[in-house]
Design a protein around this motif. Structure first.
Motif, short mmCIF file in Angstrom:
data_model
loop_
_atom_site.label_atom_id
_atom_site.label_comp_id
_atom_site.label_asym_id
_atom_site.label_seq_id
_atom_site.Cartn_x
_atom_site.Cartn_y
_atom_site.Cartn_z
N PRO A 18 0.78 -1.32 -0.18
CA PRO A 18 0.04 0.08 0.00
C PRO A 18 0.86 1.39 0.01
N ALA A 19 0.48 2.27 -0.53
CA ALA A 19 1.03 3.77 -0.56
C ALA A 19 1.31 4.14 0.65
N PHE A 20 0.38 3.78 1.85
CA PHE A 20 0.66 4.24 3.11
C PHE A 20 0.85 2.83 4.28
N ALA A 21 1.66 2.81 5.09
CA ALA A 21 1.70 1.86 6.00
C ALA A 21 0.62 1.73 7.08
N GLU A 22 0.04 2.84 7.33
CA GLU A 22 -0.91 2.98 8.19
C GLU A 22 -2.33 3.85 7.93
N PRO A 23 -3.50 3.79 8.14
CA PRO A 23 -4.29 4.61 7.70
C PRO A 23 -4.05 6.09 8.02
N TRP A 24 -3.57 6.37 9.29
CA TRP A 24 -3.19 7.86 9.90
C TRP A 24 -1.97 8.23 9.43
N HIS A 25 -1.30 7.68 8.26
CA HIS A 25 -0.40 8.32 7.37
C HIS A 25 -1.24 9.02 6.23
N ALA A 26 -1.92 8.14 5.65
CA ALA A 26 -2.83 8.75 4.60
C ALA A 26 -3.53 10.01 5.08
N GLN A 27 -4.03 9.86 6.29
CA GLN A 27 -5.07 11.02 6.84
C GLN A 27 -4.14 12.34 7.03
N ALA A 28 -3.03 11.97 7.69
CA ALA A 28 -2.24 13.17 7.80
C ALA A 28 -1.59 13.82 6.47
N SER A 29 -1.30 12.87 5.40
CA SER A 29 -1.06 13.62 4.26
C SER A 29 -2.02 14.23 3.51
N ALA A 30 -3.22 13.57 3.76
CA ALA A 30 -4.29 14.41 3.20
C ALA A 30 -4.74 15.56 3.62
N MET A 31 -4.62 15.74 5.29
CA MET A 31 -4.63 16.96 5.73
C MET A 31 -3.61 18.21 5.48
N ALA A 32 -2.50 17.80 5.36
CA ALA A 32 -1.56 18.53 4.74
C ALA A 32 -1.84 19.23 3.34
N ASN A 33 -2.00 18.21 2.49
CA ASN A 33 -2.51 18.76 1.01
C ASN A 33 -3.53 19.47 1.18
N LEU A 34 -4.75 19.10 1.87
CA LEU A 34 -5.70 20.13 1.81
C LEU A 34 -5.34 21.56 2.28
N LEU A 35 -4.72 21.67 3.22
CA LEU A 35 -4.24 22.77 3.94
C LEU A 35 -3.64 23.64 3.05
N VAL A 36 -2.69 23.08 2.14
CA VAL A 36 -1.79 23.86 1.26
C VAL A 36 -2.79 24.18 -0.04
N ASP A 37 -3.60 23.09 -0.37
CA ASP A 37 -4.28 23.42 -1.45
C ASP A 37 -5.63 24.75 -1.26
N SER A 38 -5.87 24.74 0.13
CA SER A 38 -7.06 25.82 0.27
C SER A 38 -6.29 27.10 0.84
N GLY A 39 -5.14 27.21 0.87
CA GLY A 39 -4.38 28.22 1.17
C GLY A 39 -4.20 28.68 2.65
N VAL A 40 -4.43 27.57 3.24
CA VAL A 40 -4.59 27.89 4.86
C VAL A 40 -3.11 27.95 5.06
N ILE A 41 -2.33 27.06 4.66
CA ILE A 41 -0.81 27.37 4.66
C ILE A 41 -0.08 27.13 3.38
N SER A 42 1.09 28.11 3.05
CA SER A 42 1.61 28.25 1.73
C SER A 42 2.54 26.77 1.60
N GLY A 43 2.70 26.30 0.44
CA GLY A 43 3.58 24.90 0.19
C GLY A 43 4.74 25.24 0.74
#
Length: 118
Positions: A18-43
């Protein structure tokens, strides 16, 4: 995440793993991606903060592995959300404690559910 979603092309499977070893790894990555994509934090700020957390882990003698990487991701997210005043350090601790209480009372194999714990 399948690797075909926006921003995930680099997340490919290797040797049927799997691309992620644990579900929380995917969730953390998704949160970071969402925060960058939405402009809450810059890339750039995300990359700088994650790099600093990985450097801290290296200097602390932590293994260069997936678990260390995703713990750095989580730490970077926490720092950036605190800096953005999106969540206070106190609220973060309260939420972490609520999740701990919830997962400790959840039978193995069942989804963790927060029932007004916050």
């Amino acid at each position: 995440m399948s690797g075909s979603e926006p921003g995930t092309a680099h997340l490919t499977q290797r040797d049927s793993e799997p691309a992620f070893a644990e579900p929380w790894h995917a969730q953390a990555s998704a949160m970071a991606n969402l925060l960058v994509d939405s402009g809450v934090i810059s890339g750039a700020h995300w990359a700088e903060t994650l790099g600093a957390k990985l450097c801290e882990a290296h200097l602390a003698g932590q293994s260069d592995d997936t678990e260390t990487y995703y713990r750095a991701v989580l730490s970077a997210l926490e720092s950036l959300l605190d800096q953005a005043h999106a969540i206070s350090g106190k609220e973060l601790i309260q939420r972490r404690d609520a999740w701990e209480r919830a997962y400790l009372r959840t039978p193995h194999g069942r989804p963790v559910v927060l029932n007004g714990d916050l």
